[in-house]
Scaffold this motif. Structure first.
Motif, PDB file in Angstrom:
ATOM      1  N   UNK A  75     -14.597 -22.947   1.604  1.00 38.10           N
ATOM      2  CA  UNK A  75     -13.712 -21.927   2.163  1.00 38.10           C
ATOM      3  C   UNK A  75     -14.146 -21.337   3.494  1.00 38.10           C
ATOM      4  N   UNK A  76     -15.365 -21.676   3.962  1.00 41.67           N
ATOM      5  CA  UNK A  76     -15.836 -21.016   5.198  1.00 41.67           C
ATOM      6  C   UNK A  76     -17.000 -21.810   5.780  1.00 41.67           C
ATOM      7  N   UNK A  77     -16.734 -22.536   6.872  1.00 46.49           N
ATOM      8  CA  UNK A  77     -17.815 -23.192   7.612  1.00 46.49           C
ATOM      9  C   UNK A  77     -17.468 -23.172   9.095  1.00 46.49           C
ATOM     10  N   UNK A 123     -18.583 -35.701   7.136  1.00 41.54           N
ATOM     11  CA  UNK A 123     -19.186 -36.741   6.294  1.00 41.54           C
ATOM     12  C   UNK A 123     -20.037 -36.112   5.199  1.00 41.54           C
ATOM     13  N   UNK A 124     -20.763 -35.036   5.522  1.00 38.03           N
ATOM     14  CA  UNK A 124     -21.535 -34.343   4.499  1.00 38.03           C
ATOM     15  C   UNK A 124     -20.621 -33.721   3.442  1.00 38.03           C
ATOM     16  N   UNK A 329     -20.328 -22.238   2.627  1.00 37.49           N
ATOM     17  CA  UNK A 329     -21.515 -22.792   3.279  1.00 37.49           C
ATOM     18  C   UNK A 329     -21.892 -22.014   4.532  1.00 37.49           C
ATOM     19  N   UNK A 330     -20.881 -21.587   5.298  1.00 36.99           N
ATOM     20  CA  UNK A 330     -21.080 -20.883   6.567  1.00 36.99           C
ATOM     21  C   UNK A 330     -21.755 -21.793   7.591  1.00 36.99           C
ATOM     22  N   UNK A 331     -22.826 -21.341   8.215  1.00 37.92           N
ATOM     23  CA  UNK A 331     -23.440 -22.070   9.332  1.00 37.92           C
ATOM     24  C   UNK A 331     -24.480 -23.066   8.840  1.00 37.92           C
ATOM     25  N   UNK A 332     -24.550 -24.201   9.543  1.00 40.10           N
ATOM     26  CA  UNK A 332     -25.478 -25.273   9.179  1.00 40.10           C
ATOM     27  C   UNK A 332     -26.269 -25.703  10.411  1.00 40.10           C
ATOM     28  N   UNK A 342     -23.690 -29.213   4.602  1.00 42.75           N
ATOM     29  CA  UNK A 342     -22.314 -28.840   4.267  1.00 42.75           C
ATOM     30  C   UNK A 342     -22.037 -29.281   2.830  1.00 42.75           C
ATOM     31  N   UNK A 343     -22.148 -28.352   1.910  1.00 35.77           N
ATOM     32  CA  UNK A 343     -21.962 -28.651   0.493  1.00 35.77           C
ATOM     33  C   UNK A 343     -21.636 -27.383  -0.270  1.00 35.77           C
TER      34      UNK A 343
END
Length: 422
Positions: A75-77, A123-124, A329-332, A342-343
């Motif tokens: 819902x949030x990245x 892709x993640x 996940x927010x920031x990666x 991203x998961x």
């Protein structure tokens, strides 16, 4: 073995020895099967591509005890920012420093750079079993040309088309709330967003014109039929009141949403009475709240000593009040968080620890599946009311293992049947 129809639309098969988390089933009594810890176990009957329930009847294909779930929802990245941490000049220690560092990094944001990094993030997400994703996109304000679309917005539109059928990508424009205090500008942005079927969002952090900006956004969202998404109160100061203003303006307008509010960190800093009153406002307004453990644990309550406050919103109190509360996940690997993947499974795993959510962990799966979909204005049916083509079969029998992995291997049911019977 009888002949099995294996195309998704007409799949007729009994999958033996499956486990379905009970939290993902709407009517356990009608669904059947036996209780096995936090799951319902048995042989899964699929007729005409529809889930018909669990049975003891002989199976056509044995799964070896695999989990069946809906897909995950992110819902949030921030697919425009991800994987930029290795080129930042210096580490960010606070939210303000992270914003400044990420802004400086935008000199690298060419089409190729944006596409490469966002593609890696998608892709993640795909590997993690996510099939609905909302990414925020910085919408750089240009007063002289308010209809100019950011490069990242256009790149993610291209990727949205390329990923169609695998991941449904929602884009949410991220603007500073003070510019939305200009009603004309807000309506221009809302019209552009509505034309592309996207979401309008803003960063709310105590700016003087925040109420006017929020009111204009709520009115524009109702006028254009678009969803709203706010980064709000991403700090611990008890004077931050963006979440309260959003709830008040949504309720006053009678706006049905969907409206999603991210962060809301300072709820935990309020007195118990103030916190309860604010949460009641949020519940009455019908807002959803997404808690974002990675960035908030990393950036909040930074000082010379060990942090004392977790930086998370009041997750359990929101849930107890009936607020749709989910995790993202927010920031990666960017200025806001130097680690991560991203998961949604990984996000929930961290949330269980940080918010001290009690076991069984499978109870919280809706927060990154059905509840998260609802927060994004999407319909996602529980397992017992789903088409088989929309479900995933995991190479584990244990929900805790699924969340601990973060990127557990999965197959579509049709793909598993085809491979098992070929």
């Amino acid at each position: 073995m009888r002949m099995i129809a294996a195309t998704p639309g007409d799949l007729d098969v009994i999958l033996g020895n499956v486990r379905v988390p009970a939290s993902l089933v709407a009517d356990a009594a009608a669904f059947g099967g036996r209780r096995d810890g936090d799951c319902l176990a048995g042989n899964l009957v699929i007729r005409g591509g529809k889930i018909a329930g669990l049975t003891d009847a002989p199976a056509d294909v044995d799964t070896g005890g695999r989990l069946v779930t809906m897909p995950f929802v992110e819902p949030h990245c921030h697919l425009d920012k991800c994987f930029t941490g290795n080129r930042l000049d210096s580490p960010a220690r606070t939210l303000a420093e992270a914003i400044a560092a990420q802004s400086k990094d935008k000199r690298h944001w060419t089409r190729d750079d944006l596409r490469t990094r966002a593609q890696r993030g998608l892709e993640e997400l795909h590997a993690a079993g996510a099939q609905i994703v909302r990414t925020h996109v910085d919408w750089d304000v240009e007063p002289s040309d308010p209809e100019r679309l950011p490069t990242a917005w256009r790149v993610l539109e291209e990727l949205r088309e390329e990923w169609r059928g695998r991941i449904a990508i929602q884009r949410s424009a991220l603007l500073p709330i003070e510019v939305m205090a200009d009603e004309t500008y807000t309506n221009i942005v809302a019209r552009l967003i509505a034309a592309s079927g996207c979401v309008m969002g803003a960063f709310v952090h105590g700016q003087p014109d925040r109420r006017a900006g929020i009111r204009n956004m709520v009115n524009a969202a109702a006028r254009h039929g678009i969803a709203l998404d706010f980064h709000v109160d991403e700090g611990l100061c008890d004077s931050l009141d963006g979440l309260e203003i959003i709830a008040e303006e949504v309720a006053a307008a009678g706006h049905a949403g969907p409206v999603l509010c991210g962060h809301a960190c300072n709820l935990a800093s309020l007195t118990s009475d103030a916190r309860r009153n604010r949460i009641e406002l949020v519940a009455r307004a019908g807002l959803s709240v997404v808690s974002l453990p990675t960035s908030n644990l990393y950036l909040q309550d930074r000082g010379g000593d060990m942090p004392r406050l977790r930086g998370l919103t009041s997750v359990r109190e929101l849930m107890e009040a009936g607020v749709n509360t989910v995790f993202g996940t927010d920031n990666v690997q960017d200025a806001f968080c130097p680690l991560g993947v991203h998961s949604p499974a990984a996000a929930l795993s961290l949330a269980v620890l940080a918010a001290q959510l009690p076991p069984p962990v499978s109870y919280w799966l809706p927060t990154v599946m059905t509840d998260a979909a609802r927060a994004l204005g999407c319909d996602m049916a529980p397992v017992d009311r789903s088409d088989a083509s929309g479900l995933l079969l995991w190479q584990t029998s244990d929900p805790a293992a699924l969340l601990s992995d973060g990127r557990g291997r999965w197959q579509s049911i049709a793909g598993f049947v085809s491979a098992a019977t070929s």
